[in-house]
Design a protein around this motif. Sequence first.
Motif, PDB file in Angstrom:
ATOM      1  N   MET A   1      34.650  46.439  46.048  1.00  0.00           N
ATOM      2  CA  MET A   1      34.979  45.202  45.378  1.00  0.00           C
ATOM      3  C   MET A   1      35.946  44.431  46.278  1.00  0.00           C
ATOM      4  O   MET A   1      36.936  44.969  46.751  1.00  0.00           O
ATOM      5  CB  MET A   1      35.624  45.504  44.022  1.00  0.00           C
ATOM      6  N   SER A   2      35.645  43.171  46.462  1.00  0.00           N
ATOM      7  CA  SER A   2      36.502  42.353  47.320  1.00  0.00           C
ATOM      8  C   SER A   2      37.802  42.007  46.593  1.00  0.00           C
ATOM      9  O   SER A   2      37.851  42.016  45.363  1.00  0.00           O
ATOM     10  CB  SER A   2      35.774  41.065  47.707  1.00  0.00           C
ATOM     11  N   PRO A   3      38.850  41.692  47.330  1.00  0.00           N
ATOM     12  CA  PRO A   3      40.110  41.290  46.691  1.00  0.00           C
ATOM     13  C   PRO A   3      39.945  40.059  45.805  1.00  0.00           C
ATOM     14  O   PRO A   3      40.601  39.934  44.782  1.00  0.00           O
ATOM     15  CB  PRO A   3      41.035  40.994  47.871  1.00  0.00           C
ATOM     16  N   PHE A   4      39.047  39.165  46.191  1.00  0.00           N
ATOM     17  CA  PHE A   4      38.839  37.960  45.389  1.00  0.00           C
ATOM     18  C   PHE A   4      38.179  38.290  44.053  1.00  0.00           C
ATOM     19  O   PHE A   4      38.536  37.737  43.017  1.00  0.00           O
ATOM     20  CB  PHE A   4      38.015  36.933  46.169  1.00  0.00           C
ATOM     21  N   ALA A   5      37.220  39.202  44.080  1.00  0.00           N
ATOM     22  CA  ALA A   5      36.572  39.626  42.839  1.00  0.00           C
ATOM     23  C   ALA A   5      37.567  40.356  41.953  1.00  0.00           C
ATOM     24  O   ALA A   5      37.579  40.162  40.729  1.00  0.00           O
ATOM     25  CB  ALA A   5      35.375  40.520  43.147  1.00  0.00           C
ATOM     26  N   PHE A   6      38.414  41.171  42.570  1.00  0.00           N
ATOM     27  CA  PHE A   6      39.440  41.877  41.802  1.00  0.00           C
ATOM     28  C   PHE A   6      40.403  40.896  41.151  1.00  0.00           C
ATOM     29  O   PHE A   6      40.758  41.038  39.978  1.00  0.00           O
ATOM     30  CB  PHE A   6      40.187  42.852  42.722  1.00  0.00           C
ATOM     31  N   PHE A   7      40.818  39.881  41.900  1.00  0.00           N
ATOM     32  CA  PHE A   7      41.720  38.860  41.349  1.00  0.00           C
ATOM     33  C   PHE A   7      41.041  38.084  40.223  1.00  0.00           C
ATOM     34  O   PHE A   7      41.677  37.776  39.212  1.00  0.00           O
ATOM     35  CB  PHE A   7      42.175  37.901  42.451  1.00  0.00           C
ATOM     36  N   ALA A   8      39.763  37.790  40.374  1.00  0.00           N
ATOM     37  CA  ALA A   8      39.029  37.072  39.325  1.00  0.00           C
ATOM     38  C   ALA A   8      38.974  37.905  38.042  1.00  0.00           C
ATOM     39  O   ALA A   8      39.145  37.370  36.944  1.00  0.00           O
ATOM     40  CB  ALA A   8      37.625  36.735  39.801  1.00  0.00           C
ATOM     41  N   LEU A   9      38.743  39.217  38.188  1.00  0.00           N
ATOM     42  CA  LEU A   9      38.731  40.087  37.009  1.00  0.00           C
ATOM     43  C   LEU A   9      40.101  40.143  36.341  1.00  0.00           C
ATOM     44  O   LEU A   9      40.202  40.110  35.112  1.00  0.00           O
ATOM     45  CB  LEU A   9      38.282  41.496  37.393  1.00  0.00           C
ATOM     46  N   GLN A  10      41.148  40.225  37.142  1.00  0.00           N
ATOM     47  CA  GLN A  10      42.499  40.227  36.584  1.00  0.00           C
ATOM     48  C   GLN A  10      42.757  38.941  35.804  1.00  0.00           C
ATOM     49  O   GLN A  10      43.360  38.969  34.730  1.00  0.00           O
ATOM     50  CB  GLN A  10      43.544  40.381  37.687  1.00  0.00           C
ATOM     51  N   SER A  11      42.305  37.838  36.342  1.00  0.00           N
ATOM     52  CA  SER A  11      42.483  36.548  35.672  1.00  0.00           C
ATOM     53  C   SER A  11      41.725  36.507  34.354  1.00  0.00           C
ATOM     54  O   SER A  11      42.228  35.997  33.355  1.00  0.00           O
ATOM     55  CB  SER A  11      42.015  35.408  36.575  1.00  0.00           C
ATOM     56  N   GLN A  12      40.513  37.051  34.342  1.00  0.00           N
ATOM     57  CA  GLN A  12      39.735  37.076  33.102  1.00  0.00           C
ATOM     58  C   GLN A  12      40.406  37.958  32.051  1.00  0.00           C
ATOM     59  O   GLN A  12      40.471  37.591  30.873  1.00  0.00           O
ATOM     60  CB  GLN A  12      38.322  37.588  33.375  1.00  0.00           C
ATOM     61  N   PHE A  13      40.898  39.118  32.468  1.00  0.00           N
ATOM     62  CA  PHE A  13      41.607  39.998  31.536  1.00  0.00           C
ATOM     63  C   PHE A  13      42.855  39.311  30.987  1.00  0.00           C
ATOM     64  O   PHE A  13      43.143  39.396  29.793  1.00  0.00           O
ATOM     65  CB  PHE A  13      41.996  41.320  32.206  1.00  0.00           C
ATOM     66  N   ALA A  14      43.602  38.640  31.850  1.00  0.00           N
ATOM     67  CA  ALA A  14      44.817  37.957  31.408  1.00  0.00           C
ATOM     68  C   ALA A  14      44.492  36.836  30.428  1.00  0.00           C
ATOM     69  O   ALA A  14      45.168  36.680  29.406  1.00  0.00           O
ATOM     70  CB  ALA A  14      45.573  37.403  32.615  1.00  0.00           C
ATOM     71  N   ALA A  15      43.461  36.063  30.717  1.00  0.00           N
ATOM     72  CA  ALA A  15      43.069  34.972  29.818  1.00  0.00           C
ATOM     73  C   ALA A  15      42.631  35.520  28.464  1.00  0.00           C
ATOM     74  O   ALA A  15      42.994  34.977  27.415  1.00  0.00           O
ATOM     75  CB  ALA A  15      41.960  34.140  30.451  1.00  0.00           C
ATOM     76  N   LEU A  16      41.868  36.609  28.483  1.00  0.00           N
ATOM     77  CA  LEU A  16      41.437  37.227  27.232  1.00  0.00           C
ATOM     78  C   LEU A  16      42.640  37.750  26.453  1.00  0.00           C
ATOM     79  O   LEU A  16      42.718  37.580  25.231  1.00  0.00           O
ATOM     80  CB  LEU A  16      40.449  38.356  27.506  1.00  0.00           C
ATOM     81  N   ALA A  17      43.595  38.350  27.135  1.00  0.00           N
ATOM     82  CA  ALA A  17      44.792  38.870  26.467  1.00  0.00           C
ATOM     83  C   ALA A  17      45.606  37.750  25.835  1.00  0.00           C
ATOM     84  O   ALA A  17      46.067  37.878  24.686  1.00  0.00           O
ATOM     85  CB  ALA A  17      45.650  39.644  27.459  1.00  0.00           C
ATOM     86  N   VAL A  18      45.765  36.647  26.538  1.00  0.00           N
ATOM     87  CA  VAL A  18      46.539  35.517  25.998  1.00  0.00           C
ATOM     88  C   VAL A  18      45.831  34.927  24.787  1.00  0.00           C
ATOM     89  O   VAL A  18      46.447  34.676  23.746  1.00  0.00           O
ATOM     90  CB  VAL A  18      46.767  34.444  27.092  1.00  0.00           C
ATOM     91  N   GLU A  19      44.532  34.723  24.904  1.00  0.00           N
ATOM     92  CA  GLU A  19      43.788  34.136  23.796  1.00  0.00           C
ATOM     93  C   GLU A  19      43.773  35.075  22.587  1.00  0.00           C
ATOM     94  O   GLU A  19      43.860  34.633  21.441  1.00  0.00           O
ATOM     95  CB  GLU A  19      42.359  33.809  24.242  1.00  0.00           C
ATOM     96  N   THR A  20      43.707  36.373  22.832  1.00  0.00           N
ATOM     97  CA  THR A  20      43.767  37.349  21.749  1.00  0.00           C
ATOM     98  C   THR A  20      45.112  37.280  21.039  1.00  0.00           C
ATOM     99  O   THR A  20      45.178  37.333  19.806  1.00  0.00           O
ATOM    100  CB  THR A  20      43.521  38.768  22.294  1.00  0.00           C
ATOM    101  N   GLN A  21      46.184  37.147  21.802  1.00  0.00           N
ATOM    102  CA  GLN A  21      47.509  37.036  21.192  1.00  0.00           C
ATOM    103  C   GLN A  21      47.634  35.769  20.347  1.00  0.00           C
ATOM    104  O   GLN A  21      48.281  35.778  19.295  1.00  0.00           O
ATOM    105  CB  GLN A  21      48.600  37.061  22.272  1.00  0.00           C
ATOM    106  N   ILE A  22      47.028  34.695  20.789  1.00  0.00           N
ATOM    107  CA  ILE A  22      47.041  33.456  20.010  1.00  0.00           C
ATOM    108  C   ILE A  22      46.331  33.677  18.674  1.00  0.00           C
ATOM    109  O   ILE A  22      46.848  33.291  17.615  1.00  0.00           O
ATOM    110  CB  ILE A  22      46.392  32.301  20.803  1.00  0.00           C
ATOM    111  N   VAL A  23      45.160  34.309  18.720  1.00  0.00           N
ATOM    112  CA  VAL A  23      44.409  34.573  17.488  1.00  0.00           C
ATOM    113  C   VAL A  23      45.217  35.476  16.559  1.00  0.00           C
ATOM    114  O   VAL A  23      45.310  35.219  15.352  1.00  0.00           O
ATOM    115  CB  VAL A  23      43.033  35.197  17.811  1.00  0.00           C
ATOM    116  N   MET A  24      45.820  36.518  17.105  1.00  0.00           N
ATOM    117  CA  MET A  24      46.621  37.417  16.278  1.00  0.00           C
ATOM    118  C   MET A  24      47.804  36.683  15.650  1.00  0.00           C
ATOM    119  O   MET A  24      48.110  36.880  14.470  1.00  0.00           O
ATOM    120  CB  MET A  24      47.112  38.599  17.124  1.00  0.00           C
ATOM    121  N   SER A  25      48.454  35.829  16.415  1.00  0.00           N
ATOM    122  CA  SER A  25      49.591  35.071  15.885  1.00  0.00           C
ATOM    123  C   SER A  25      49.155  34.122  14.778  1.00  0.00           C
ATOM    124  O   SER A  25      49.832  34.007  13.751  1.00  0.00           O
ATOM    125  CB  SER A  25      50.268  34.276  17.004  1.00  0.00           C
TER     126      SER A  25
END
Length: 94
Positions: A1-25
């Motif tokens: 996996m390239s570093p760019f693909a890894f960074f993209a996955l991290q970004s997707q996980f972070a966005a999902l986590a933030v949006e999940t926290q908004i829904v929970m709140s």
Amino acid sequence: MSPFAFFALQSQFAALAVETQIVMSLRLMAMAGALPARPGENSRMISEKGPALTKAVSAGAQAAMAGKAPEQIINASLAPLTRKVRQNRKRLMK
């Protein structure tokens, strides 16, 4: 996996986590009476977990069986969860 693909996955996980926290709140504020809540919202938040997880696992399994790369499998698994969380956020913010 390239570093760019890894960074993209991290970004997707972070966005999902933030949006999940908004829904929970939003749901917690509705339970507390600070926001209006639709009837059945508490039941809905429980009943939607199983089907969402099933869709995520199924999408990931299909991608794996198709011989996709690991990051493509993870993307396929995240897509149904991201869609569901986004739908919930939009619905709850109305």
